[in-house]
Design a protein around this motif. Structure first.
Motif, short mmCIF file in Angstrom:
data_model
loop_
_atom_site.label_atom_id
_atom_site.label_comp_id
_atom_site.label_asym_id
_atom_site.label_seq_id
_atom_site.Cartn_x
_atom_site.Cartn_y
_atom_site.Cartn_z
N PHE A 5 0.81 -1.21 0.00
CA PHE A 5 0.00 0.00 0.00
C PHE A 5 0.85 1.27 0.00
O PHE A 5 0.39 2.31 -0.47
CB PHE A 5 -1.00 -0.02 1.15
CG PHE A 5 -2.08 -1.05 0.93
CD1 PHE A 5 -3.09 -0.82 0.02
CD2 PHE A 5 -2.03 -2.26 1.59
CE1 PHE A 5 -4.06 -1.77 -0.22
CE2 PHE A 5 -3.00 -3.22 1.36
CZ PHE A 5 -4.02 -2.98 0.45
N ASP A 6 2.08 1.21 0.51
CA ASP A 6 2.97 2.36 0.39
C ASP A 6 3.22 2.66 -1.08
O ASP A 6 3.19 3.82 -1.51
CB ASP A 6 4.31 2.09 1.09
CG ASP A 6 4.18 2.08 2.61
OD1 ASP A 6 3.15 2.60 3.13
OD2 ASP A 6 5.09 1.55 3.26
N ASN A 7 3.47 1.61 -1.85
CA ASN A 7 3.72 1.78 -3.28
C ASN A 7 2.47 2.24 -4.02
O ASN A 7 2.54 3.10 -4.91
CB ASN A 7 4.24 0.47 -3.89
CG ASN A 7 5.59 0.08 -3.33
OD1 ASN A 7 6.39 0.92 -2.97
ND2 ASN A 7 5.82 -1.22 -3.23
N ILE A 8 1.34 1.68 -3.66
CA ILE A 8 0.08 2.06 -4.31
C ILE A 8 -0.26 3.51 -3.98
O ILE A 8 -0.70 4.27 -4.87
CB ILE A 8 -1.07 1.12 -3.89
CG1 ILE A 8 -0.79 -0.31 -4.37
CG2 ILE A 8 -2.41 1.62 -4.39
CD1 ILE A 8 -0.66 -0.47 -5.87
N LYS A 13 -0.52 9.21 -5.93
CA LYS A 13 -0.03 10.59 -5.98
C LYS A 13 0.57 10.90 -7.35
O LYS A 13 0.39 11.98 -7.89
CB LYS A 13 0.99 10.85 -4.88
CG LYS A 13 0.37 10.94 -3.50
CD LYS A 13 1.32 11.58 -2.52
CE LYS A 13 0.70 11.71 -1.16
NZ LYS A 13 -0.34 12.69 -1.08
N ASP A 14 1.29 9.93 -7.91
CA ASP A 14 1.87 10.10 -9.25
C ASP A 14 0.77 10.27 -10.29
O ASP A 14 0.92 11.04 -11.24
CB ASP A 14 2.74 8.90 -9.63
CG ASP A 14 4.04 8.85 -8.84
OD1 ASP A 14 4.41 9.87 -8.21
OD2 ASP A 14 4.69 7.78 -8.87
N LEU A 15 -0.35 9.55 -10.13
CA LEU A 15 -1.46 9.65 -11.06
C LEU A 15 -1.94 11.09 -11.18
O LEU A 15 -2.27 11.57 -12.26
CB LEU A 15 -2.61 8.74 -10.61
CG LEU A 15 -3.85 8.75 -11.48
CD1 LEU A 15 -3.56 8.17 -12.86
CD2 LEU A 15 -4.97 7.98 -10.80
N LEU A 103 0.06 -3.99 -13.11
CA LEU A 103 -0.04 -4.44 -11.72
C LEU A 103 -0.38 -5.92 -11.61
O LEU A 103 0.14 -6.62 -10.74
CB LEU A 103 -1.09 -3.60 -10.98
CG LEU A 103 -1.26 -3.84 -9.50
CD1 LEU A 103 0.02 -3.50 -8.75
CD2 LEU A 103 -2.42 -3.02 -8.97
N THR A 104 -1.21 -6.39 -12.50
CA THR A 104 -1.66 -7.78 -12.42
C THR A 104 -0.84 -8.73 -13.30
O THR A 104 -1.13 -9.93 -13.34
CB THR A 104 -3.15 -7.90 -12.78
OG1 THR A 104 -3.36 -7.40 -14.11
CG2 THR A 104 -4.01 -7.14 -11.78
#
Length: 114
Positions: A5-8, A13-15, A103-104
């Motif tokens: 979740f840190d990465n997500i 934020k990047d989005l 991601l998948t």
């Protein structure tokens, strides 16, 4: 152990920095600033929500609901602001689909290997 979740959260934020997100924000602002376009857009969203809820519960939407949704959809065509919003939504959706595929990908690979 990795906290995914840190990465997500960082990706979220990047989005917000992508052209697709910024274009959507600008298009949505333009719709809100045009009172008539905003009113039609809100009615469209509400009607779409009602139709979607009916479908998600396994019910067929009532003919009157579908007809109302179609009539509002025709009204939408009159507003450049709403048409632009829909174009920017599609562009952002394409980006999100690419992100989802990335991601998948490990899951897809896992199934391909077995």
């Amino acid at each position: 152990m990795v906290n995914i979740f840190d990465n997500i959260n960082a990706a979220a934020k990047d989005l917000e920095e992508t052209p697709q997100y910024k274009n959507l924000a600008e298009a949505l602002k333009a719709v809100h600033e045009n009172e008539a376009a905003n009113e039609v857009f809100n009615r469209f969203q509400e009607t779409q929500r009602v139709v979607n809820e009916a479908m998600q519960t396994g019910q067929e939407p009532e003919e009157a609901q579908i007809q109302e949704w179609q009539e509002i959809a025709k009204e939408i065509e009159q507003y450049d602001e709403i048409n632009k919003l829909m174009e920017t939504e599609q562009a952002l959706n394409q980006l999100l689909m690419q992100i989802n595929n990335t991601l998948t990908k490990p899951i897809a690979v896992l199934y391909e290997e077995n």
